[in-house]
Design an enzyme around this catalytic site. Structure first.
Site, PDB file in Angstrom:
ATOM      1  CB  CYS A  79      -0.972  -0.031   1.168  1.00  0.00           C
ATOM      2  SG  CYS A  79      -2.371   1.109   0.944  1.00  0.00           S
ATOM      3  CG  HIS A 166      -3.554  -3.540   3.359  1.00  0.00           C
ATOM      4  ND1 HIS A 166      -2.490  -3.114   4.141  1.00  0.00           N
ATOM      5  CD2 HIS A 166      -4.164  -2.422   2.897  1.00  0.00           C
ATOM      6  CE1 HIS A 166      -2.469  -1.788   4.157  1.00  0.00           C
ATOM      7  NE2 HIS A 166      -3.465  -1.348   3.414  1.00  0.00           N
ATOM      8  CD  GLU A 168      -1.253  -6.201   5.552  1.00  0.00           C
ATOM      9  OE1 GLU A 168      -1.274  -4.990   5.842  1.00  0.00           O
ATOM     10  OE2 GLU A 168      -0.986  -6.613   4.399  1.00  0.00           O
TER      11      GLU A 168
END
Length: 508
Positions: A79, A166, A168
């Site tokens: 990002c 993202h 994660e």
């Protein structure tokens, strides 16, 4: 550590998730503020640049002092990190008319190493207002979203990658595959960071560090301090002296129950009952931080008095864990306030002790895994977290013996019912809260005006975020009836349905 991934934090709310996802594939990772870059030595196998609430076009946009000519490890920007890479090498990043927040499908992606075994049209999680509108020379796009917005890139013939999304967060369907592709496939990490290896290396470190010295440690009955003590004991045996203090604010029968559990572990332990001393000093205090500081001060006094009786003590063991460490350092330097109960403030310096923190790079779930590998009993490992100041911060008022009694009884019924219904192990943390209000009730033919108890139960992985637990109706009905019928002074029970954020797990 033999190998690690370094995460440079630009202030993203998801930075800890990156570290956790990497550790889930048995690779050690560390978080560092972007402006405090550690030594990039042979143990560092890769660098990840986190997201950020900032824009790369801000005047004071965070920028790491990375010398790419001297760094020969793979780099992944996520990002903001990706946007910083693009802008740093001459690309354009602009505020977008098509901002993307939430789930978005990747319209297409390349067959590059970063997307190995990732299906086409996979859903990812976006959270950005700025967009990379032009890639620098020798950068190549590897993915776009269905809106045509760039989602991933790589510097040609280099292991430098950027992801606009993202990976994660769990909303990115195959995000963990992408992280594993980077960490294992591109960075060539061996996935050797396991509980057994951690225990072995930590025991060796403690032996070398402490020599023949004695270590003293204050135990709380919680998972963190117990696991830390167990590792130290494995390293130095009875040269670890543990002190367990009853501050009068523990759960019902907790002092006796914890001592029984510790006796089975074989700790060399000194047990001190000091409840009257704490409760006397807390009279009339209702401010939460004043409560914490008062309890911390008395704990230090009692601990110091007992520690002076221990000969040759040179070290103070502590059960500090990684979230405590991260909270004490922000991307802008040390944070203004650290919770008073995280550490025994001032004690190491006052007593000229060196601090030993054997689990300070573990998350809570990792602490439990290490504890299991150490053979600690389930009754300790599965215990819910409990605040250092104890029930004092679950009494939203000044502290009295009667309020402690009422709360202990109500809490005991709540926790007991969670266990009998088979719900305890499904909950991250639970407890009763004594509210500073009274309400009208009717018991028999009499009107009552008595206290209110609030029940709080949350689900979580590490306590950094939490959802309120959707407990069964029959459980709540029975628990409410049990508390009102069995605890004198209570005529109303309510249930807290707030999540973290915006609320916190504890009320104070």
């Amino acid at each position: 550590m033999a190998e690690k991934i370094i995460i440079l934090d630009f202030g993203s709310q998801f930075t800890q998730l990156i570290a956790r996802r990497i550790r889930e594939i048995n690779v050690y990772s560390e978080i560092h503020p972007f402006n405090k870059i550690p030594l990039i030595d042979s143990s560092v196998k890769g660098i990840i640049l986190s997201g950020s609430p900032c824009s790369v076009n801000d005047n004071n946009a965070p920028s790491p002092a990375l010398d790419f000519s001297k760094i020969n490890v793979p780099i992944l920007g996520i990002c903001y990190g990706a946007q910083w890479l693009a802008k740093n090498f001459g690309g354009n990043v602009q505020a977008s008319e098509h901002r993307e927040y939430g789930r978005a499908p990747l319209a297409q992606h390349s067959n590059s190493e970063i997307f190995k075994n990732v299906k086409q049209n996979s859903t990812v999680w976006m959270s950005h207002g700025d967009t990379i509108t032009k890639l620098p020379y020798n950068f190549e796009a590897h993915a776009t979203t269905e809106n045509g917005i760039l989602a991933a890139f790589q510097i040609k013939n280099q292991n430098v990658y950027g992801l606009q999304f993202h990976p994660e967060v769990t909303h990115s369907e195959q995000g963990q595959n992408i992280i594993q592709n980077f960490v294992v496939g591109i960075c060539k990490c061996t996935q050797s960071w396991t509980p057994d290896n951690f225990i072995h290396s930590t025991i060796s470190f403690i032996k070398e560090k402490t020599g023949d010295d004695v270590v003293i440690m204050g135990l709380s009955g919680g998972v963190d301090s117990t696991v830390a003590a167990k590792i130290i004991k494995e390293a130095i045996g009875d040269r670890l002296v543990c002190i367990f203090i009853d501050n009068g604010l523990l759960r019902k029968n907790e002092f006796e129950n914890v001592l029984d559990a510790y006796n089975n572990v074989g700790f060399n332990i000194i047990a001190i009952r000091a409840g009257d001393r704490f409760l006397n000093e807390l009279k009339g205090i209702s401010d939460p931080e004043t409560k914490r500081k008062t309890i911390g001060r008395i704990f230090v006094e009692v601990f110091e008095e007992e520690s002076k009786k221990v000969k040759n003590a040179k070290w103070l063991g502590q059960g500090t864990i990684y979230p405590d460490m991260i909270e004490s350092v922000s991307v802008n330097g040390p944070s203004a306030t650290i919770k008073s109960h995280h550490n025994v403030g001032g004690l190491p310096e006052k007593m000229h002790l060196k601090v030993l923190e054997p689990i300070n790079f573990l998350f809570k779930d990792e602490v439990r895994k290490v504890g299991k590998a150490l053979g600690l009993p389930e009754i300790i490992l599965n215990r819910h977290p409990f605040p250092g100041p104890g029930l004092s911060i679950r009494i939203i008022d000044d502290i009295t013996i009667e309020k402690v009694r009422i709360l202990q009884e109500a809490d005991d019924i709540f926790i007991g019912n969670l266990k009998s219904f088979g719900l305890y192990d499904k909950i991250w943390q639970a407890g009763a809260i004594f509210l500073p209000v009274k309400s009208v009730g009717v018991m028999g033919d009499e009107r009552t005006y008595q206290h209110v108890i609030c029940l709080r139960a949350v689900t979580s992985i590490d306590g950094m975020t939490a959802d309120w637990a959707d407990l069964p109706r029959d459980f709540l009905v029975k628990t409410s009836n049990d508390i009102i019928n069995k605890v004198k002074g209570i005529n109303r029970v309510v249930y807290d349905i707030s999540s973290k954020p915006p609320a916190t797990i504890e009320w104070e």
